[in-house]
Design a protein around this motif. Structure first.
Motif, PDB file in Angstrom:
ATOM      1  N   ASP A   1      -6.976   8.208   3.079  1.00 35.92           N
ATOM      2  CA  ASP A   1      -6.011   9.051   3.799  1.00 35.92           C
ATOM      3  C   ASP A   1      -5.156   8.256   4.783  1.00 35.92           C
ATOM      4  N   ALA A   2      -5.585   7.048   5.118  1.00 35.85           N
ATOM      5  CA  ALA A   2      -4.807   6.206   6.032  1.00 35.85           C
ATOM      6  C   ALA A   2      -3.725   5.420   5.308  1.00 35.85           C
ATOM      7  N   SER A   3      -3.657   5.540   4.000  1.00 32.78           N
ATOM      8  CA  SER A   3      -2.673   4.798   3.219  1.00 32.78           C
ATOM      9  C   SER A   3      -1.259   5.255   3.553  1.00 32.78           C
ATOM     10  N   LYS A   4      -0.292   4.357   3.282  1.00 30.35           N
ATOM     11  CA  LYS A   4       1.114   4.609   3.609  1.00 30.35           C
ATOM     12  C   LYS A   4       1.988   4.328   2.387  1.00 30.35           C
ATOM     13  N   THR A   5       3.124   5.022   2.315  1.00 27.94           N
ATOM     14  CA  THR A   5       4.033   4.811   1.191  1.00 27.94           C
ATOM     15  C   THR A   5       5.442   5.252   1.547  1.00 27.94           C
ATOM     16  N   VAL A   6       6.406   4.785   0.760  1.00 28.22           N
ATOM     17  CA  VAL A   6       7.787   5.256   0.832  1.00 28.22           C
ATOM     18  C   VAL A   6       8.502   4.798  -0.428  1.00 28.22           C
ATOM     19  N   ILE A   7       9.480   5.583  -0.882  1.00 28.08           N
ATOM     20  CA  ILE A   7      10.365   5.159  -1.964  1.00 28.08           C
ATOM     21  C   ILE A   7      11.798   5.223  -1.444  1.00 28.08           C
ATOM     22  N   PRO A   8      12.731   4.519  -2.085  1.00 29.66           N
ATOM     23  CA  PRO A   8      14.101   4.500  -1.559  1.00 29.66           C
ATOM     24  C   PRO A   8      14.896   5.762  -1.834  1.00 29.66           C
ATOM     25  N   THR A   9      14.344   6.671  -2.636  1.00 28.03           N
ATOM     26  CA  THR A   9      15.110   7.859  -3.020  1.00 28.03           C
ATOM     27  C   THR A   9      14.363   9.118  -2.574  1.00 28.03           C
ATOM     28  N   GLY A  10      13.832   9.884  -3.494  1.00 28.40           N
ATOM     29  CA  GLY A  10      13.114  11.100  -3.144  1.00 28.40           C
ATOM     30  C   GLY A  10      12.482  11.716  -4.374  1.00 28.40           C
ATOM     31  N   THR A  11      11.773  12.822  -4.175  1.00 25.81           N
ATOM     32  CA  THR A  11      11.065  13.474  -5.267  1.00 25.81           C
ATOM     33  C   THR A  11      12.020  14.067  -6.290  1.00 25.81           C
TER      34      THR A  11
ATOM     35  N   ASP B   1      15.808  12.034   0.190  1.00 23.84           N
ATOM     36  CA  ASP B   1      15.381  12.370   1.559  1.00 23.84           C
ATOM     37  C   ASP B   1      14.492  11.298   2.187  1.00 23.84           C
ATOM     38  N   GLN B   2      14.005  10.334   1.377  1.00 21.15           N
ATOM     39  CA  GLN B   2      13.229   9.229   1.938  1.00 21.15           C
ATOM     40  C   GLN B   2      14.080   7.985   2.211  1.00 21.15           C
ATOM     41  N   THR B   3      15.369   8.056   1.870  1.00 20.11           N
ATOM     42  CA  THR B   3      16.232   6.883   1.975  1.00 20.11           C
ATOM     43  C   THR B   3      16.321   6.359   3.401  1.00 20.11           C
ATOM     44  N   GLU B   4      16.515   7.245   4.358  1.00 18.00           N
ATOM     45  CA  GLU B   4      16.642   6.803   5.754  1.00 18.00           C
ATOM     46  C   GLU B   4      15.369   6.123   6.230  1.00 18.00           C
ATOM     47  N   MET B   5      14.217   6.700   5.885  1.00 19.99           N
ATOM     48  CA  MET B   5      12.946   6.065   6.244  1.00 19.99           C
ATOM     49  C   MET B   5      12.839   4.678   5.623  1.00 19.99           C
ATOM     50  N   TYR B   6      13.180   4.597   4.369  1.00 21.77           N
ATOM     51  CA  TYR B   6      13.098   3.331   3.636  1.00 21.77           C
ATOM     52  C   TYR B   6      13.979   2.274   4.301  1.00 21.77           C
ATOM     53  N   LEU B   7      15.193   2.643   4.643  1.00 25.70           N
ATOM     54  CA  LEU B   7      16.113   1.682   5.247  1.00 25.70           C
ATOM     55  C   LEU B   7      15.701   1.299   6.660  1.00 25.70           C
ATOM     56  N   ASN B   8      14.986   2.197   7.342  1.00 28.15           N
ATOM     57  CA  ASN B   8      14.525   1.930   8.706  1.00 28.15           C
ATOM     58  C   ASN B   8      13.131   1.314   8.740  1.00 28.15           C
ATOM     59  N   ASN B   9      12.626   0.894   7.590  1.00 27.42           N
ATOM     60  CA  ASN B   9      11.312   0.231   7.494  1.00 27.42           C
ATOM     61  C   ASN B   9      10.180   1.145   7.956  1.00 27.42           C
ATOM     62  N   GLU B  10      10.309   2.417   7.624  1.00 23.31           N
ATOM     63  CA  GLU B  10       9.288   3.401   7.977  1.00 23.31           C
ATOM     64  C   GLU B  10       8.539   3.844   6.721  1.00 23.31           C
ATOM     65  N   TYR B  11       7.368   4.435   6.954  1.00 18.63           N
ATOM     66  CA  TYR B  11       6.525   4.930   5.874  1.00 18.63           C
ATOM     67  C   TYR B  11       6.129   6.374   6.177  1.00 18.63           C
ATOM     68  N   HIS B  12       5.669   7.074   5.147  1.00 19.89           N
ATOM     69  CA  HIS B  12       5.062   8.381   5.400  1.00 19.89           C
ATOM     70  C   HIS B  12       3.619   8.363   4.925  1.00 19.89           C
ATOM     71  N   ALA B  13       2.867   9.352   5.370  1.00 20.21           N
ATOM     72  CA  ALA B  13       1.456   9.443   5.008  1.00 20.21           C
ATOM     73  C   ALA B  13       1.311   9.681   3.507  1.00 20.21           C
ATOM     74  N   ASP B  14       0.156   9.305   2.988  1.00 16.97           N
ATOM     75  CA  ASP B  14      -0.150   9.448   1.567  1.00 16.97           C
ATOM     76  C   ASP B  14      -1.496  10.170   1.446  1.00 16.97           C
ATOM     77  N   PRO B  15      -1.536  11.472   1.802  1.00 18.55           N
ATOM     78  CA  PRO B  15      -2.820  12.189   1.879  1.00 18.55           C
ATOM     79  C   PRO B  15      -3.522  12.253   0.531  1.00 18.55           C
ATOM     80  N   PHE B  16      -4.853  12.138   0.582  1.00 19.50           N
ATOM     81  CA  PHE B  16      -5.629  12.067  -0.655  1.00 19.50           C
ATOM     82  C   PHE B  16      -6.805  13.046  -0.658  1.00 19.50           C
ATOM     83  N   SER B  17      -7.559  13.127   0.409  1.00 23.42           N
ATOM     84  CA  SER B  17      -8.698  14.058   0.446  1.00 23.42           C
ATOM     85  C   SER B  17      -8.189  15.491   0.424  1.00 23.42           C
TER      86      SER B  17
END
Length: 797
Positions: free
Chosen positions: A741-751, A762-778
């Motif tokens: 659950d602590a894993s991180k991810t981002v793609i340059p585009t969106g779903t 919608d993930q483009t801005e995060m990607y360009l700003n070197n940010e990630y979002h959570a990657d929930p698994f449990s």
């Protein structure tokens, strides 16, 4: 990617737009296919209810009671978001682009048909296990139900066609698509031979990689016999026509064990470098079938299984091996070109008639010819004098579908290696980590067993140079729990020089891998934050090595202008960071290219000069091989009566650099920031039509970006399309084996692939700003992150 470049070049002239009359028509065109992610739906193909939770990025987390229902839901959900992209990829693999884009795609369609994706896929399908086949069929059921009952994305309406039903064969065809896009040798080997014909064997040898300049091996402990030197690669002597360029590709992956991790458990990072476009090549998904599989990661639209990701037990990620997986053969044909000579006997060519249906309503009849090795490719390479056939790894037997299916379910290193052994056509170095604390790296590749080196164009009238199979999986390099506490790869040289099999010479320069290992060794313990910084690191080892060399050549008695003095000072005080705010980065990048152009342009014809620029790896090797020898024959400009020295060339290039940057950005070097000329635009295949782009919002950008093709954080461009970024990290993933659950991810585009969606780019801005979002698994974290909930039901309630 290669194929998309062809599409973008032709699509502008083939789309006929109906007049967009009024707000309501446009609104329906834009939004008619937007799904309601909160609406429960009836899917009669299901056996039991399936739950689809989507987080704030609309990434689907699918939970089903059986695998068949899981993959029915995967197909339906994927079609909601990416149906036109799926159909476009399918048409690429079928050679059916002319039907929707027009007859300008004829040559592309013929090339794709010559590669025989379908024939290979039929063989794979025939040996596919019953459980995998059942799940492929279930996936098709989900896709087809969506196509039958729900509105189609706007691209279908604009282009005026309806997609055909989806079949398992279409999913398997994507193996061939990925294999062809990542192949080596199609461009570089023919260009290097044409260079040899123009400038001679000695000079041309400088374009061929010298493995002494590639000291960093992915698997340093493998041993064997010596690999032949560059001298043996230039034995062919034939005239070849100008070829088109291939697009740069690369990837990074690494993992650290608990001894180097802040958590005491492995961390794994991966970013595969592919074409940057919209929709993006990857679709993020999480698949759960109760008691059977729980896996999350990246799915290639059009097939159902996670390509790279993690399950409960293991994580994995990939980089391209850059296998030399394609050979050319000079064939001897009879007078009417129906036979070819082999070992003293005339053999019948396989002659295949192809009917190409076009958007304009024409049916064009064309002919393809094949030897036992593969297609005759002269028309695709504009080579008229000698018939050339190819033998390509993508037509060798492999089963990547089996591999990813088993990787999704693997529990340990042995399971992982058993899965990886059929991953051959899309040759990859696959990094591994597990919850038990193990890390590893496996070369999973189809390495041809052949006479010679693979770089020369072989004589086709003998079977001596035919492939004799592939290197057995057991002999391919791997590492498991090395003492250093980490594994890593970045498309660099696979094994040391005494490895007994020839894999390739078309490896990436060692700049990225050297920087990755420098960062891995800089700290005793590394955490997720360190990996995030590594993913986007733009310190250039190439610039660190070459800037002092350039500065030394610029230290003479030269009279510099004020702008040149300021540019020189910026280089002298530079930290080698390719930051978008850095003027020094811009000066270095332009100067490097200008030095290379000044060295090679006078030796080559105009067409060949353009071809070499399209194969940037040849330029990189020439710079690496020729520059230490300040007396190389490349350096003197043969168009002048004087004999130029290396210093003369660098000074001329420096003056041209300042002139170019002044022309682009003005006279003040403080304003020459790299990002102002180095930009990324995320382009949709139909976005070349301005009216469509404006009406549907297809393209986004340009965005200023840092880095370059030689930095760990890559934003790559072609020398024939300067500074317009076309490749980079197609995703970034960091997997934490201590807590998924602590894993991180981002793609340059969106779903979503639907431009009107809130989740399109919608993930483009995060990607360009070197940010990630959570990657929930449990299950708990997935529920907590859910913003949308859909139940897919087998009966209408």
């Amino acid at each position: 990617m290669k194929i998309f470049k062809r599409i973008l070049a032709g699509v502008a002239v083939v789309i006929v737009l109906v007049a967009i009359a009024g707000f309501f028509f446009l609104n329906n065109l834009r939004k008619g296919a937007l799904p309601d992610y909160d609406k429960n739906l009836y899917l009669p193909v299901l056996e039991d209810e399936v739950t689809v939770l989507r987080d704030s990025f609309a990434i689907p987390h699918i939970r089903a009671k059986s695998e068949a229902d899981l993959y029915r839901a995967v197909g339906f959900t994927m079609a909601q978001d990416r149906l036109w992209q799926m159909d476009l990829l399918r048409r690429i693999t079928q050679g059916r682009l002319s039907e929707i884009l027009g007859k300008d795609q004829l040559e592309t369609d013929l090339l794709l048909r010559a590669l025989r994706f379908r024939e290979k896929s039929e063989k794979v399908l025939a040996q596919t296990s019953p459980e995998i086949l059942k799940n492929l069929e279930a996936f098709c059921e989900g896709v087809n139900y969506y196509m039958e009952k729900f509105p189609l994305p706007p691209e279908f309406k604009v282009l005026g066609y309806h997609p055909d039903p989806w079949e398992p064969l279409h999913s398997i065809n994507l193996i061939g698509y990925m294999s062809w896009d990542l192949t080596s040798g199609w461009g570089t080997e023919m260009v290097s031979h044409q260079v040899k014909n123009e400038v001679g064997k000695e000079l041309a040898a400088d374009l061929i990689p010298d493995m002494e300049n590639h000291p960093t091996a992915i698997f340093p402990d493998f041993t064997g016999t010596e690999i032949p030197t560059a001298e043996t690669f230039l034995s062919a002597s034939m005239e070849l026509e100008k070829l088109g360029g291939s697009i740069f590709r690369g990837s990074n992956n690494w993992a650290v064990s608990g001894k180097k991790s802040q958590t005491g458990k492995p961390l794994l990072a991966n970013d595969m470098h592919l074409g940057l476009m919209s929709p993006g090549i990857w679709y993020q998904m999480h698949h759960v079938a109760e008691g059977s599989v729980n896996v999350t990661g990246l799915v290639l639209p059009g097939q159902p299984f996670v390509i790279c990701g993690h399950n409960d037990s293991i994580a994995w990620g990939m980089t391209n091996v850059a296998v030399d997986d394609l050979d050319f053969y000079a064939e001897t044909l009879n007078e009417d070109s129906t036979k070819y000579l082999l070992d003293g006997q005339w053999k019948d060519l396989v002659i295949q008639e192809e009917l190409i249906h076009t958007k304009e309503g024409e049916i064009i009849n064309e002919t393809l010819k094949f030897t036992h090795r593969g297609p005759i490719v002269n028309r695709f390479k504009k080579a008229n004098e000698t018939a050339l056939s190819i033998h390509w790894l993508g037509n060798e037997m492999s089963d990547e579908i089996r591999t990813v299916y088993l990787l999704n379910r693997a529990n340990n290193w042995n399971d992982f290696r058993d899965a990886a052994k059929t991953f051959k056509s899309v040759s990859q170095n696959i990094v591994y980590a597990d919850v038990a604390g193990n890390i590893g790296l496996q070369c999973s590749a189809g390495v041809p067993l052949r006479e010679g080196t693979g770089i020369e164009i072989y004589p086709g009238d003998t079977s001596l140079y035919d492939w004799q199979g592939l290197v057995p999986f057991e002999e391919l390099p791997y590492e498991f729990n090395p003492e250093r506490g980490y594994v890593s790869s970045a498309n660099n040289k696979t094994a040391p020089d005494d490895y007994p099999h020839y894999i390739s010479h078309w490896y990436a320069m060692p700049n990225r891998i050297n920087r990755i290992r420098e960062m891995l060794e800089a700290k005793e313990k590394l955490g997720i934050a360190d990996f995030q910084e590594m993913h986007v690191d733009v310190k250039s080892k190439k610039a660190e090595a070459l800037t002092p060399v350039f500065l030394a050549a610029l230290k003479g008695e030269n009279e510099y202008t004020s702008a040149e003095k300021a540019a020189l000072e910026k280089l002298e005080n530079w930290d080698y960071e390719m930051a978008k705010e850095s003027p020094a980065a811009a000066v270095f990048e332009v100067l490097y290219r200008k030095v290379a152009e000044n060295i090679i342009e006078d030796e080559l014809s105009e067409d060949l000069f353009g071809a070499v620029k399209g194969q940037r790896i040849l330029i990189e090797n020439m710079m690496l091989n020729a520059l230490p020898d300040k007396n190389s024959a490349w350096i003197d400009d043969k168009n002048t009566p004087e004999t130029e020295t290396y210093s003369d060339i660098v000074n001329r290039a420096f003056s041209q650099t300042v002139e170019e940057l002044s022309g682009r950005l003005g006279d003040d070097p403080d304003n020459w920031t790299w990002g102002k000329i180095h930009t990324l635009t995320l382009s949709h295949p139909l976005g070349v039509v301005e009216m469509l782009d404006n009406a549907l919002g297809l393209n986004r950008g340009p965005f200023e970006v840092p880095g370059s093709f030689h930095t760990v954080g890559p934003f790559s461009y072609s020398y024939n399309n300067l500074y317009n970024v076309n490749h980079g990290a197609s995703h970034r993933h960091i997997f934490d084996a201590s807590d998924w659950d602590a894993s991180k991810t981002v793609i340059p585009t969106g779903t979503s692939g639907i431009p009107a969606s809130d989740f399109y780019l919608d993930q483009t801005e995060m990607y360009l700003n070197n940010e990630y979002h959570a990657d929930p698994f449990s299950a708990g974290k997935v529920e907590e992150a859910a913003r949308f909930k859909m139940k897919l039901q087998p009966v209408d309630d």
